[in-house]
Design a protein around this motif. Structure first.
Motif, mmCIF file in Angstrom:
data_model
loop_
_atom_site.group_PDB
_atom_site.id
_atom_site.type_symbol
_atom_site.label_atom_id
_atom_site.label_comp_id
_atom_site.label_asym_id
_atom_site.label_seq_id
_atom_site.Cartn_x
_atom_site.Cartn_y
_atom_site.Cartn_z
ATOM 1 N N LEU A 21 12.266 9.668 2.037
ATOM 2 C CA LEU A 21 12.411 8.597 3.030
ATOM 3 C C LEU A 21 13.843 8.560 3.695
ATOM 4 N N GLN A 22 13.947 8.553 5.287
ATOM 5 C CA GLN A 22 15.084 8.445 6.074
ATOM 6 C C GLN A 22 15.551 7.243 6.597
ATOM 7 N N ALA A 23 14.725 6.310 6.724
ATOM 8 C CA ALA A 23 15.204 4.925 7.702
ATOM 9 C C ALA A 23 14.121 3.926 7.430
ATOM 10 N N ARG A 24 14.352 2.889 7.850
ATOM 11 C CA ARG A 24 13.541 1.667 7.771
ATOM 12 C C ARG A 24 13.145 1.749 9.437
ATOM 13 N N LEU A 25 11.653 1.388 9.505
ATOM 14 C CA LEU A 25 11.202 1.230 10.857
ATOM 15 C C LEU A 25 10.781 -0.036 11.028
ATOM 16 N N ARG A 26 10.230 -0.757 10.055
ATOM 17 C CA ARG A 26 9.860 -2.263 10.227
ATOM 18 C C ARG A 26 9.893 -2.853 8.999
ATOM 19 N N VAL A 27 10.164 -4.174 9.013
ATOM 20 C CA VAL A 27 10.209 -4.984 7.895
ATOM 21 C C VAL A 27 9.455 -6.278 8.327
ATOM 22 N N GLY A 28 8.429 -6.647 7.152
ATOM 23 C CA GLY A 28 7.579 -7.814 7.600
ATOM 24 C C GLY A 28 7.676 -8.541 6.170
ATOM 25 N N PRO A 29 6.649 -9.632 6.167
ATOM 26 C CA PRO A 29 6.457 -10.323 4.966
ATOM 27 C C PRO A 29 5.470 -9.728 3.970
ATOM 28 N N ALA A 30 4.755 -8.857 4.654
ATOM 29 C CA ALA A 30 3.728 -8.178 3.591
ATOM 30 C C ALA A 30 4.438 -6.873 2.986
ATOM 31 N N GLY A 31 5.308 -6.242 3.879
ATOM 32 C CA GLY A 31 5.691 -4.760 3.226
ATOM 33 C C GLY A 31 6.793 -4.393 4.324
ATOM 34 N N LEU A 32 7.065 -3.104 3.914
ATOM 35 C CA LEU A 32 8.349 -2.516 4.664
ATOM 36 C C LEU A 32 7.441 -0.988 5.319
ATOM 37 N N VAL A 33 7.944 -0.591 6.400
ATOM 38 C CA VAL A 33 7.424 0.614 6.896
ATOM 39 C C VAL A 33 8.926 1.570 6.916
ATOM 40 N N VAL A 44 6.575 11.160 9.110
ATOM 41 C CA VAL A 44 5.678 10.433 8.654
ATOM 42 C C VAL A 44 6.154 8.992 8.577
ATOM 43 N N SER A 45 5.157 8.106 8.725
ATOM 44 C CA SER A 45 5.468 6.704 8.442
ATOM 45 C C SER A 45 4.836 6.390 7.130
ATOM 46 N N VAL A 46 5.786 5.646 6.435
ATOM 47 C CA VAL A 46 5.088 5.111 5.019
ATOM 48 C C VAL A 46 5.142 3.781 4.866
ATOM 49 N N ALA A 47 4.089 3.018 4.591
ATOM 50 C CA ALA A 47 4.234 1.572 4.349
ATOM 51 C C ALA A 47 4.057 1.357 2.835
ATOM 52 N N VAL A 48 4.960 0.333 2.278
ATOM 53 C CA VAL A 48 4.935 0.043 0.809
ATOM 54 C C VAL A 48 4.738 -1.374 0.922
ATOM 55 N N LEU A 49 4.129 -2.178 0.114
ATOM 56 C CA LEU A 49 4.292 -3.426 -0.211
ATOM 57 C C LEU A 49 5.471 -4.111 -0.706
ATOM 58 N N THR A 50 5.878 -5.238 -0.416
ATOM 59 C CA THR A 50 7.108 -5.846 -1.031
ATOM 60 C C THR A 50 6.801 -5.976 -2.518
ATOM 61 N N ARG A 51 7.702 -6.279 -3.049
ATOM 62 C CA ARG A 51 7.674 -6.624 -4.648
ATOM 63 C C ARG A 51 6.910 -7.960 -5.082
ATOM 64 N N GLY A 103 -2.235 3.520 -5.223
ATOM 65 C CA GLY A 103 -2.824 2.258 -5.394
ATOM 66 C C GLY A 103 -2.389 1.691 -6.628
ATOM 67 N N GLY A 104 -1.563 2.035 -7.066
ATOM 68 C CA GLY A 104 -0.976 1.404 -8.468
ATOM 69 C C GLY A 104 -0.269 0.197 -8.397
ATOM 70 N N ASN A 105 0.832 0.265 -9.271
ATOM 71 C CA ASN A 105 1.483 -1.086 -9.112
ATOM 72 C C ASN A 105 2.478 -1.210 -7.972
ATOM 73 N N ALA A 106 2.801 -0.235 -7.533
ATOM 74 C CA ALA A 106 3.621 -0.108 -6.321
ATOM 75 C C ALA A 106 2.881 0.352 -5.150
ATOM 76 N N PRO A 107 1.770 -0.108 -4.509
ATOM 77 C CA PRO A 107 0.890 0.681 -3.616
ATOM 78 C C PRO A 107 1.706 0.918 -2.399
ATOM 79 N N TRP A 108 1.331 2.194 -1.922
ATOM 80 C CA TRP A 108 1.910 2.635 -0.623
ATOM 81 C C TRP A 108 0.927 3.776 0.106
ATOM 82 N N VAL A 109 1.238 3.935 1.331
ATOM 83 C CA VAL A 109 0.389 4.901 2.074
ATOM 84 C C VAL A 109 1.273 5.508 3.261
ATOM 85 N N ALA A 110 0.798 6.755 3.605
ATOM 86 C CA ALA A 110 1.406 7.579 4.313
ATOM 87 C C ALA A 110 0.777 8.097 5.417
ATOM 88 N N THR A 111 1.207 8.210 6.837
ATOM 89 C CA THR A 111 0.175 8.548 7.824
ATOM 90 C C THR A 111 1.067 9.138 9.003
#
Length: 254
Positions: A21-33, A44-51, A103-111
């Motif tokens: 990871l290099q930088a934050r692209l977006r920050v929202g109530p559901a997660g960060l990109v 790549v863009s990586v989205a991960v849910l907030t805690r 899809g574990g305890n800290a779900p994330w997806v990369a595109t």
């Protein structure tokens, strides 16, 4: 979501899976990109849910289900069946390609990251069910308890050794001291055995004294034409002197 890219902040993971990871692209109530790099170097863009969202089973399930549906909609015959059954061919074609997910305890997806197309942020939209935010016209007027959380869900840290308690620390120190004492005794025993071996070695005999006989004195002349007889070995000591010249000894010729 905010579209302003910002540097990584305290609490952001340095990497997720194989992606750096290099930088934050977006920050929202559901997660960060995040903007990241794949192992082959492509962005790549990586989205991960907030805690908070990751701790909500329903929100986590909506996120994981959306990712899996997108993977099924883009794969072979199964994807064609899904698109035909749902009538979402155009929508399915617009879905970003999923490179990897967790899809574990800290779900994330990369595109793949493409500025003109939707990236990993696509999968954060279903997490907030339509009509659940305060002020919307339809649905209950409540918000999820985790709305407002801006900290990403982090994967569990690797297992580490449990901290030493006072009893375990004492036992460890006693073991180290015992090992050092045994080593010292072994060294002392080695020196003792080595000293005994050197002591038991036979000593070299001293050289014997060689007796060198004294040469007899050179005879001297006392009268013209008659040498003085040399003293015999018996005469050189304290024994009885032999017959002298002029005595009427037994061995003298008349």
């Amino acid at each position: 979501m905010s579209d302003v890219a910002t540097p990584l902040q305290y609490g952001d993971p340095p990497r997720l899976g194989p992606f750096l990871l290099q930088a934050r692209l977006r920050v929202g109530p559901a997660g960060l990109v995040y903007l990241g790099l794949a192992p082959d170097g492509r962005p790549v863009s990586v989205a991960v849910l907030t805690r908070g969202a990751a701790l909500d089973p329903a929100a986590r399930d909506r996120f994981v289900t959306g990712v899996r549906d997108a993977m099924a909609s883009r794969s072979g015959v199964r994807g064609w069946v899904v698109r035909a059954a749902r009538g979402r061919t155009a929508v399915a074609d617009a879905l970003p390609q999923v490179l990897a997910m967790d899809g574990g305890n800290a779900p994330w997806v990369a595109t793949p990251y493409e500025p003109e197309r939707a990236g990993a942020e696509w999968f954060l939209e279903p997490v907030l069910v339509s009509g659940t935010l305060i002020g919307e016209r339809h649905g209950p007027d409540f918000a999820p308890h985790w709305v407002g959380d801006r900290l990403p869900a982090l994967p569990p840290p690797p297992e580490s050794a449990p901290p030493l308690t006072e009893t375990r620390r004492s036992v460890t120190l006693a073991g180290v001291a015992l090992a050092a004492l045994l080593m010292l005794l072994a060294v002392m025993l080695w020196f003792l055995l080595r000293g005994e071996d050197e002591f038991e070695q036979p000593r070299r005999p001293l050289p014997s004294t060689v007796f060198v006989p004294t040469p007899p004195p050179v005879p001297t002349t006392t009268a013209p034409g008659r040498p003085t007889p040399s003293p015999s070995p018996s005469q050189s000591g304290t024994g009885t002197p032999g017959p002298r010249e002029g005595d009427g000894g037994e061995g003298e010729a008349i």
